[in-house]
Design a protein around this motif. Structure first.
Motif, PDB file in Angstrom:
ATOM      1  N   THR A   1      -2.051   0.582   2.592  1.00 51.33           N
ATOM      2  CA  THR A   1      -1.692   0.711   4.009  1.00 51.33           C
ATOM      3  C   THR A   1      -0.373   1.451   4.158  1.00 51.33           C
ATOM      4  N   ALA A   2       0.582   1.171   3.291  1.00 55.25           N
ATOM      5  CA  ALA A   2       1.864   1.876   3.340  1.00 55.25           C
ATOM      6  C   ALA A   2       1.663   3.373   3.101  1.00 55.25           C
ATOM      7  N   ILE A   3       0.826   3.728   2.134  1.00 54.23           N
ATOM      8  CA  ILE A   3       0.562   5.143   1.865  1.00 54.23           C
ATOM      9  C   ILE A   3      -0.108   5.790   3.074  1.00 54.23           C
ATOM     10  N   ALA A   4      -1.079   5.102   3.656  1.00 49.67           N
ATOM     11  CA  ALA A   4      -1.772   5.641   4.828  1.00 49.67           C
ATOM     12  C   ALA A   4      -0.804   5.829   5.996  1.00 49.67           C
ATOM     13  N   LEU A   5       0.086   4.881   6.199  1.00 49.34           N
ATOM     14  CA  LEU A   5       1.067   5.012   7.282  1.00 49.34           C
ATOM     15  C   LEU A   5       2.059   6.138   6.998  1.00 49.34           C
ATOM     16  N   ARG A   6       2.444   6.319   5.751  1.00 48.75           N
ATOM     17  CA  ARG A   6       3.304   7.454   5.388  1.00 48.75           C
ATOM     18  C   ARG A   6       2.578   8.771   5.666  1.00 48.75           C
ATOM     19  N   ALA A   7       1.272   8.822   5.400  1.00 43.58           N
ATOM     20  CA  ALA A   7       0.499  10.031   5.685  1.00 43.58           C
ATOM     21  C   ALA A   7       0.421  10.272   7.196  1.00 43.58           C
ATOM     22  N   CYS A   8       0.288   9.210   7.986  1.00 44.06           N
ATOM     23  CA  CYS A   8       0.297   9.358   9.446  1.00 44.06           C
ATOM     24  C   CYS A   8       1.642   9.909   9.913  1.00 44.06           C
TER      25      CYS A   8
ATOM     26  N   SER B   1      -4.152  -8.616  -6.888  1.00 43.92           N
ATOM     27  CA  SER B   1      -4.945  -7.739  -6.031  1.00 43.92           C
ATOM     28  C   SER B   1      -4.424  -7.631  -4.605  1.00 43.92           C
ATOM     29  N   ILE B   2      -3.602  -8.550  -4.151  1.00 43.24           N
ATOM     30  CA  ILE B   2      -3.089  -8.491  -2.777  1.00 43.24           C
ATOM     31  C   ILE B   2      -2.233  -7.252  -2.549  1.00 43.24           C
ATOM     32  N   TRP B   3      -1.667  -6.724  -3.613  1.00 43.90           N
ATOM     33  CA  TRP B   3      -0.778  -5.565  -3.462  1.00 43.90           C
ATOM     34  C   TRP B   3      -1.522  -4.270  -3.184  1.00 43.90           C
ATOM     35  N   LEU B   4      -2.794  -4.180  -3.563  1.00 40.46           N
ATOM     36  CA  LEU B   4      -3.557  -2.954  -3.319  1.00 40.46           C
ATOM     37  C   LEU B   4      -3.710  -2.662  -1.829  1.00 40.46           C
ATOM     38  N   PRO B   5      -4.158  -3.609  -0.992  1.00 44.09           N
ATOM     39  CA  PRO B   5      -4.238  -3.277   0.433  1.00 44.09           C
ATOM     40  C   PRO B   5      -2.872  -3.073   1.084  1.00 44.09           C
ATOM     41  N   ILE B   6      -1.867  -3.776   0.601  1.00 39.44           N
ATOM     42  CA  ILE B   6      -0.526  -3.621   1.180  1.00 39.44           C
ATOM     43  C   ILE B   6       0.016  -2.217   0.917  1.00 39.44           C
ATOM     44  N   VAL B   7      -0.011  -1.795  -0.341  1.00 43.99           N
ATOM     45  CA  VAL B   7       0.552  -0.485  -0.677  1.00 43.99           C
ATOM     46  C   VAL B   7      -0.366   0.640  -0.187  1.00 43.99           C
TER      47      VAL B   7
ATOM     48  N   LEU C   1      -8.411   8.120   3.507  1.00 41.39           N
ATOM     49  CA  LEU C   1      -8.748   7.568   2.196  1.00 41.39           C
ATOM     50  C   LEU C   1      -8.038   6.237   1.958  1.00 41.39           C
ATOM     51  N   PHE C   2      -6.745   6.189   2.229  1.00 43.01           N
ATOM     52  CA  PHE C   2      -6.005   4.969   1.903  1.00 43.01           C
ATOM     53  C   PHE C   2      -6.233   3.855   2.923  1.00 43.01           C
ATOM     54  N   PHE C   3      -6.568   4.178   4.171  1.00 44.48           N
ATOM     55  CA  PHE C   3      -7.000   3.121   5.093  1.00 44.48           C
ATOM     56  C   PHE C   3      -8.335   2.545   4.623  1.00 44.48           C
ATOM     57  N   LEU C   4      -9.224   3.391   4.122  1.00 44.87           N
ATOM     58  CA  LEU C   4     -10.498   2.926   3.578  1.00 44.87           C
ATOM     59  C   LEU C   4     -10.272   2.044   2.353  1.00 44.87           C
TER      60      LEU C   4
ATOM     61  N   VAL D   1       3.376   2.804  -5.512  1.00 45.05           N
ATOM     62  CA  VAL D   1       4.640   2.977  -4.788  1.00 45.05           C
ATOM     63  C   VAL D   1       5.109   4.424  -4.894  1.00 45.05           C
ATOM     64  N   ALA D   2       4.981   5.007  -6.074  1.00 48.50           N
ATOM     65  CA  ALA D   2       5.356   6.409  -6.246  1.00 48.50           C
ATOM     66  C   ALA D   2       4.450   7.317  -5.421  1.00 48.50           C
ATOM     67  N   GLY D   3       3.186   6.950  -5.291  1.00 52.97           N
ATOM     68  CA  GLY D   3       2.275   7.698  -4.436  1.00 52.97           C
ATOM     69  C   GLY D   3       2.708   7.659  -2.985  1.00 52.97           C
ATOM     70  N   SER D   4       3.188   6.523  -2.538  1.00 51.17           N
ATOM     71  CA  SER D   4       3.690   6.407  -1.174  1.00 51.17           C
ATOM     72  C   SER D   4       4.903   7.309  -0.957  1.00 51.17           C
ATOM     73  N   ALA D   5       5.800   7.317  -1.919  1.00 47.17           N
ATOM     74  CA  ALA D   5       6.979   8.192  -1.820  1.00 47.17           C
ATOM     75  C   ALA D   5       6.569   9.659  -1.856  1.00 47.17           C
ATOM     76  N   ALA D   6       5.591   9.994  -2.673  1.00 46.92           N
ATOM     77  CA  ALA D   6       5.128  11.385  -2.766  1.00 46.92           C
ATOM     78  C   ALA D   6       4.504  11.845  -1.451  1.00 46.92           C
ATOM     79  N   VAL D   7       3.721  10.989  -0.824  1.00 46.21           N
ATOM     80  CA  VAL D   7       3.116  11.344   0.456  1.00 46.21           C
ATOM     81  C   VAL D   7       4.201  11.496   1.522  1.00 46.21           C
ATOM     82  N   ALA D   8       5.145  10.570   1.557  1.00 44.19           N
ATOM     83  CA  ALA D   8       6.209  10.638   2.561  1.00 44.19           C
ATOM     84  C   ALA D   8       7.049  11.903   2.401  1.00 44.19           C
ATOM     85  N   ARG D   9       7.245  12.333   1.174  1.00 46.91           N
ATOM     86  CA  ARG D   9       8.050  13.529   0.916  1.00 46.91           C
ATOM     87  C   ARG D   9       7.210  14.804   0.879  1.00 46.91           C
TER      88      ARG D   9
END
Length: 184
Positions: free
Chosen positions: A162-169, A154-160, A121-124, A81-89
């Motif tokens: 994907t969130a990181i990848a979308l933040r990068a997009c 393990s379900i949270w790994l693809p969810i988060v 990377l995160f979509f992969l 989650v922190a990685g997602s915030a870091a990418v978004a910011r």
């Protein structure tokens, strides 16, 4: 404390943060408060679980068996989650010597290249981890500590991921617009 006429900024407990630290988040379509609140909730859960385990150990000389497994899961989720915030910011790790030097066009291209690489990377990771989740579900894998279905974790790994990848997009799109508007 230094006087306002000296070269450095005057900081005390009541003063605001310096401008380079206080920089406001860029406007984004999906609010960054999602990651911020998720971080707060996860940290709160970690603190409560750890505190409860310490109290129980002190009082009874035993511990909750599930706390270590659940705490490890929460720490991994917190990092994602922190990685997602870091990418978004746009605060992810990079070599600033290269990313912050050169012309504005070069900086823009490097920023966009970095965003594309993070998204790829995160979509992969999301795609590959979906297969892992399916295997955990199909073969009824259970967690080693408390025996709950492994896919609950393990379900949270693809969810988060994907969130990181979308933040990068989103970062890629924002960096593309930044130069067009003439802002920087």
């Amino acid at each position: 404390m230094s006087s306002p006429n000296e070269s450095g900024p005057v900081l005390d407990a009541a003063s605001p943060l310096p401008p380079e630290i206080e920089a406001a988040d860029e406007p984004v379509k999906v609010p960054l408060a999602i990651e911020d609140w998720a971080t707060v909730i996860i940290m709160g859960l970690l603190a409560c679980i750890t505190f409860a385990n310490v109290v129980v150990r002190y009082v009874t000389d035993a511990s909750f068996a599930w706390t270590e497994e659940f705490s490890v899961f929460l720490m991994i989720l917190l990092a994602m989650v922190a990685g997602s915030a870091a990418v978004a910011r746009d605060r992810h790790i990079r070599i600033e010597y290269f990313s912050e030097s050169g012309s504005m066009a070069r900086r823009k291209r490097l920023s966009q290249f970095g965003a594309v690489m993070v998204a790829a990377l995160f979509f992969l990771i999301a795609g590959l981890s979906l297969r892992m989740v399916w295997d955990d579900y199909k073969f009824e894998e259970t967690s080693p500590g408390i025996g709950v279905p492994q896919w609950w974790y393990s379900i949270w790994l693809p969810i988060v991921s994907t969130a990181i990848a979308l933040r990068a997009c989103g970062l890629f799109v924002r960096r593309g617009r930044r130069e067009e508007g003439g802002a920087e």
